[in-house]
Structure formats: C-alpha cells, structure tokens
Design a protein around this motif. Sequence first.
Motif, PDB file in Angstrom:
ATOM      1  N   TRP A 494      40.532  42.437  20.083  1.00 42.14           N
ATOM      2  CA  TRP A 494      39.333  42.304  20.902  1.00 42.14           C
ATOM      3  C   TRP A 494      39.393  41.100  21.833  1.00 42.14           C
ATOM      4  N   TYR A 495      40.370  40.231  21.631  1.00 40.98           N
ATOM      5  CA  TYR A 495      40.448  38.980  22.390  1.00 40.98           C
ATOM      6  C   TYR A 495      40.658  39.240  23.889  1.00 40.98           C
ATOM      7  N   SER A 496      40.311  38.236  24.704  1.00 41.10           N
ATOM      8  CA  SER A 496      40.358  38.408  26.158  1.00 41.10           C
ATOM      9  C   SER A 496      41.753  38.755  26.650  1.00 41.10           C
ATOM     10  N   TYR A 497      42.794  38.226  26.002  1.00 44.52           N
ATOM     11  CA  TYR A 497      44.145  38.532  26.473  1.00 44.52           C
ATOM     12  C   TYR A 497      44.497  40.008  26.314  1.00 44.52           C
ATOM     13  N   ASP A 498      43.809  40.724  25.431  1.00 45.06           N
ATOM     14  CA  ASP A 498      44.007  42.160  25.264  1.00 45.06           C
ATOM     15  C   ASP A 498      42.955  43.000  25.979  1.00 45.06           C
ATOM     16  N   ALA A 499      41.780  42.410  26.221  1.00 42.32           N
ATOM     17  CA  ALA A 499      40.623  43.216  26.633  1.00 42.32           C
ATOM     18  C   ALA A 499      40.102  42.940  28.041  1.00 42.32           C
ATOM     19  N   HIS A 500      40.630  41.932  28.740  1.00 41.86           N
ATOM     20  CA  HIS A 500      40.201  41.648  30.108  1.00 41.86           C
ATOM     21  C   HIS A 500      41.168  42.349  31.061  1.00 41.86           C
ATOM     22  N   ILE A 501      40.671  43.358  31.760  1.00 43.67           N
ATOM     23  CA  ILE A 501      41.531  44.217  32.565  1.00 43.67           C
ATOM     24  C   ILE A 501      41.090  44.215  34.028  1.00 43.67           C
ATOM     25  N   PRO A 502      41.977  44.576  34.951  1.00 40.14           N
ATOM     26  CA  PRO A 502      41.587  44.659  36.360  1.00 40.14           C
ATOM     27  C   PRO A 502      40.745  45.901  36.616  1.00 40.14           C
ATOM     28  N   LEU A 503      39.940  45.839  37.661  1.00 39.64           N
ATOM     29  CA  LEU A 503      39.227  47.014  38.147  1.00 39.64           C
ATOM     30  C   LEU A 503      39.070  46.869  39.657  1.00 39.64           C
ATOM     31  N   LEU A 504      39.838  47.651  40.393  1.00 37.93           N
ATOM     32  CA  LEU A 504      39.833  47.619  41.852  1.00 37.93           C
ATOM     33  C   LEU A 504      39.377  48.974  42.387  1.00 37.93           C
ATOM     34  N   TRP A 505      38.664  48.937  43.518  1.00 42.20           N
ATOM     35  CA  TRP A 505      38.161  50.150  44.175  1.00 42.20           C
ATOM     36  C   TRP A 505      38.573  50.116  45.642  1.00 42.20           C
ATOM     37  N   TYR A 506      38.801  51.294  46.216  1.00 40.07           N
ATOM     38  CA  TYR A 506      39.322  51.330  47.592  1.00 40.07           C
ATOM     39  C   TYR A 506      39.021  52.676  48.229  1.00 40.07           C
ATOM     40  N   GLY A 507      38.654  52.653  49.511  1.00 36.84           N
ATOM     41  CA  GLY A 507      38.551  53.891  50.268  1.00 36.84           C
ATOM     42  C   GLY A 507      37.133  54.391  50.477  1.00 36.84           C
ATOM     43  N   PHE A 508      36.995  55.702  50.512  1.00 36.12           N
ATOM     44  CA  PHE A 508      35.726  56.359  50.823  1.00 36.12           C
ATOM     45  C   PHE A 508      34.607  55.873  49.897  1.00 36.12           C
ATOM     46  N   GLY A 509      33.485  55.463  50.510  1.00 36.79           N
ATOM     47  CA  GLY A 509      32.286  55.110  49.755  1.00 36.79           C
ATOM     48  C   GLY A 509      32.313  53.767  49.075  1.00 36.79           C
ATOM     49  N   ILE A 510      33.360  52.968  49.321  1.00 42.61           N
ATOM     50  CA  ILE A 510      33.529  51.691  48.608  1.00 42.61           C
ATOM     51  C   ILE A 510      33.264  50.513  49.533  1.00 42.61           C
ATOM     52  N   LYS A 511      32.457  49.573  49.070  1.00 38.69           N
ATOM     53  CA  LYS A 511      32.210  48.343  49.810  1.00 38.69           C
ATOM     54  C   LYS A 511      33.445  47.437  49.768  1.00 38.69           C
ATOM     55  N   GLN A 512      33.439  46.450  50.623  1.00 34.82           N
ATOM     56  CA  GLN A 512      34.456  45.405  50.589  1.00 34.82           C
ATOM     57  C   GLN A 512      33.846  44.174  49.939  1.00 34.82           C
ATOM     58  N   GLY A 513      34.519  43.635  48.911  1.00 33.61           N
ATOM     59  CA  GLY A 513      33.992  42.452  48.249  1.00 33.61           C
ATOM     60  C   GLY A 513      34.564  42.273  46.858  1.00 33.61           C
ATOM     61  N   ARG A 514      33.974  41.359  46.118  1.00 31.92           N
ATOM     62  CA  ARG A 514      34.378  41.142  44.739  1.00 31.92           C
ATOM     63  C   ARG A 514      33.217  40.543  43.967  1.00 31.92           C
ATOM     64  N   SER A 515      33.272  40.693  42.641  1.00 33.04           N
ATOM     65  CA  SER A 515      32.174  40.226  41.800  1.00 33.04           C
ATOM     66  C   SER A 515      32.727  39.772  40.458  1.00 33.04           C
ATOM     67  N   SER A 516      32.087  38.744  39.901  1.00 33.45           N
ATOM     68  CA  SER A 516      32.450  38.270  38.562  1.00 33.45           C
ATOM     69  C   SER A 516      31.436  38.717  37.515  1.00 33.45           C
ATOM     70  N   ASN A 517      30.497  39.598  37.899  1.00 28.25           N
ATOM     71  CA  ASN A 517      29.564  40.146  36.918  1.00 28.25           C
ATOM     72  C   ASN A 517      30.336  40.958  35.884  1.00 28.25           C
TER      73      ASN A 517
END
Length: 551
Positions: A494-517
């Motif tokens: 469950w630790y962050s080194y196993d459970a913190h993963i990327p999530l990127l979005w691109y293309g149709f219907g997607i805003k440009q930006g980033r969030s730490s929420n």
Amino acid sequence: MKSGLGFLSLLAVSSTTVEAQKTKLTQSAEKAPRLVVGIVIDQMRWDYLERFAPLFKANGGFSRMMNQGFSNDNCQIGYTPSVTACGHTGIYTGTVPAIHGITGNAWYDTQLKRNVYCSEDRTVDGVGAAGASDGKMSPKNMLTTSIADELRMATNFKSKVIGIAIKDRGAILPAGHSANGAYWFDAKSGNFITSTYYFKELPNWVKQFNDRQIPDSLMKLGWNKSLTDQQYLHYATADEKNYESKPFGANQTKMPYVLNRTANEGFGKLSTTPWGNTITVELAKAAVLAEDMGKDAVTDMLAVSFSSPDYIGHSFGPNSWEVVDNYIKLDEELGRMFDFLDATVGKGKYTAFLSADHAVAHVPGFMKENKLPGGLLDDKAALTEMNAAIKAKFGIDKLVVSLFNYQVHYNRDLLDSLNADTKAINQFMVHYLMKKDYILNAFPTSEILTSPMPQYLREKLANGYLYNRSGDIQMVLKSGYIDGGATGTTHGLWYSYDAHIPLLWYGFGIKQGRSSNRVYMHDIAATLASLLKIQEPSGNIGHPIQEVLKQ
C-alpha cells in the motif's frame, strides 16, 4: 490587373476562411472522440515523469501528454495488493477487487479449492500458435462490466474494442467481456495469440503480422545504450550491481546486451527489453488500420498495455540504467504512436489516457547499500514454517495452503472437518507473525474494519478483500520489504512507492493543465464515461475528474 489579382486574393482568403469555419463546425459538432486509446504502463512510478523529464523528447509521448494535455500528479491506488491484474481491472472497471473480483494475479479459491490464475479459463483453447498453453484465457473471472463493455452496449455493439499486450492479463481484462478481440504474446512461438473465447482462428491481419517475424528481427539488434555512461550515472547507480537479476544469462552483467537465441530457444528475452514496447505499438497500429478504428462517429476503444517495463523493472530496479533506457525508448515509441494516430484518426479526434497498474519498490539491496529501511520475506520458507508452528501447537498438518497477496490462506474445509478452534488459531498466528522482522501488522481479515490502524490503510485493505478469493490473516509488511529473493524487486503493498502512479490525459475533450488534488485509479473509468456520455461500469465507485474535462 490589380483589381483582378485583388479579387483572386480575396476569393482565396474567403475560401480558406470558409474551410476553417467548416472544420471548426465539424469539430464542435462531434460530441465524442472517434477513438479512445487507453495506455497502461505495467509498473510505472509517478516520479519517473519528473526524474526522467530532461530525457524525454519534445515530440515524444510523455512530453506531448504533459505539455499539451492534463496531468493528475497525485493519482493513487485505492486498494491492496498493487499488482498487474488488479490494476488493469481497476482502471477499466472503475472499482476495486472487493467488487470486480480480481483479487490478485492469482489467488486461492475456497470454492474451487485450488489456486486460480486471474484470466484462466479451462473451457477455452489457445488460438494462433501450436500447443499455445498460455491461450486458455478469458475475462470470465472478472465479475463486473468494464468501461469498454459499457461503450459497446451504448452503441448497440457498433463500437470496436481491442485489447493488446505482451501479458495475457494486460490485454484481456481491460478489453472487457464483450471485446472484438484481445491479443497477447506467446513467448515460445513469437506470435501474438488469442483464445476461442474471441475467435476460432486468428483474424487474417494478425496472421499477416505474425508472418513478418518481427520478434526475430528485433532480437538480432540487441539492446544498445541511448546515452553516454556519464549521462546514465546522472539518473541511476552504477550499471553493474550484484542485486540486479541477469535475465539474459549469467555472463551478461551490464549494457549493451546481446539477445541472440539458440535454435530451440523461444522469444522470452524480448519481453525484458524495450523491443517489447516496439512490437506492442506495431500490433496496435496494425489493429487500427485493419479494424478501421476511429474512422467514423461511433467511438472505438483501443486498450494497449506495455508489459516490458514490468519485466525490466523487476529484474533491475528503479535506479538502474536499464529502467532509464527503457523510458527513453518508450517515450519515443509513444511519440511515434501519436504521430500515427494523428495521421490515421486525426489530430484532436481521439482521446488518450496513460496510467499504470502499479508502481514498484526499490531493490532491497539498493536500500541496504544506502542505509534505507527494507528487507526480504521468503514466502515459500515462511509458509513451511507457519505450517510447522501450527502443527506443533494444534496438531493440524498443512493448514496454510497459500500466502497469495500477503494473506495467510487456511484450508477452511480442513478446519471445519476437525471442528477446530479458528479463533484460537487466528490469535496464535497473529502473535506468531508479529514477532517477525518483516511484519508491521497482522490481524484476521474478518477484523479489517475493527483492527486499529489509520483509516486510509483500512480502506485499502478492505477494498482488496473478497471472502472466497482472499485469505484469513492479513499481513502488512514493513516499508521497504518485499517478498522475493536476493536480486531484483517487486510491488504489491500500500506504500506510496507501490501505489502512486501517473495519470495523463490528451486529445479530444481534455483541458491543458495539471493538478495535485488526490484522485484514484478507479476514477479513470468514471471520467471516460462522463466524456463519452455513457453509463459507468456496473461496479463503479469512482468519480469523474471534472478538472480534466472541457465543459
């Protein structure tokens, strides 16, 4: 003459303006992308995006998604164990093992009274290679629908859904129950195969792809460096470490690697190189062309999982030259895939997301070398010792049948037949485990909701529990500990080194930006459902990530 030229110039400008307006109107009229491309990197830590950012090319996949799309920088896995099958299923079903039923890559099934592999199906056969034993696979063990299934139903099954990966579970589980096809790599033959769940024989385009014998050509090229030695040392430790595995033979201890194979040897080595990413992209491109994906207003879905980062990461660890090199080359492959999609589907007419099924722990040897906490659990030896201890105390032989997914699984039928005191055995096992160096906490799984622990951890453990596919005693390993041997590393906690993963979005219907929420893996399917304006998967517990989507 001047007035004539002026009229022609005005006409040209007007024509250009009209065409631009038509294009704009067409794009605004399209209410959904023509194609959704789901990209799952098998074993990717979120911090790789920042650590390796200077190595990514401007036209590569990672930079393109981060700079032109949206990045959720704090995406977490909301359950344990953090392993491949659970991750792929969670992304596409929008839920957790307690609901979708995939409680691990494998588990001990108390109803079947045997170990079960996540995508096994003994009622089907392999298709695409002679004696393909790895072909007896389907999604039948997955208990809910996926976002791919919901898309198929929403379009009256006009949408096409294809799953592709080197690993069977990486292709099958994301594509859902109603997919038009799922294809995975047979290491023995070098072919991509499927099962009779989907087809009685391979589609012609897959046969033609296999006939090109790409794996053989790629292996002859070997695995060469992308950087100078000094550049690698800026991002990783020394190339030769005794705690790294040697997947290409005992005499090959550092880059570059020779991948030649003997006459009777298969193509298994390919999976532990960046060439595994290459062949995955090539099959994905072939699928788009052959199946006419993204060619009309009915949204299709291509689920692509890159398995090679997992094989490489397990062997060498996060701070290795090999992992650095893999992500340099993967970035380039993703860039080429987006160039292809721009040319075939159309730039801005497809939506892509990229995430991971799990991250990974550092190699325990690396941790020890740098005076950081960590260690090993030999699960085979531990199981033998537990059974010996129980027999000595209670006279019951071979009560523990499995330690799958960091849980102690009893033979429950044996307990019932002996009318044994399960509460006393549980109490004994908890006291036994709490004396072990590798254990942070242990308790009966029936007491997940009442055992003292932080609520965040409690929710993750409860979300991974399903009675008939889970064990009787939960083991929570200390930070930095893995179940494995002296070389390589793994994941699952469950630790962050196993459970913190990327999530990127691109293309149709997607805003440009980033969030730490903070968002969760299981929010991805709900976000896609919102984008596509379709029903979320049947077991969905996630929420649409509204900050990602254009209104």
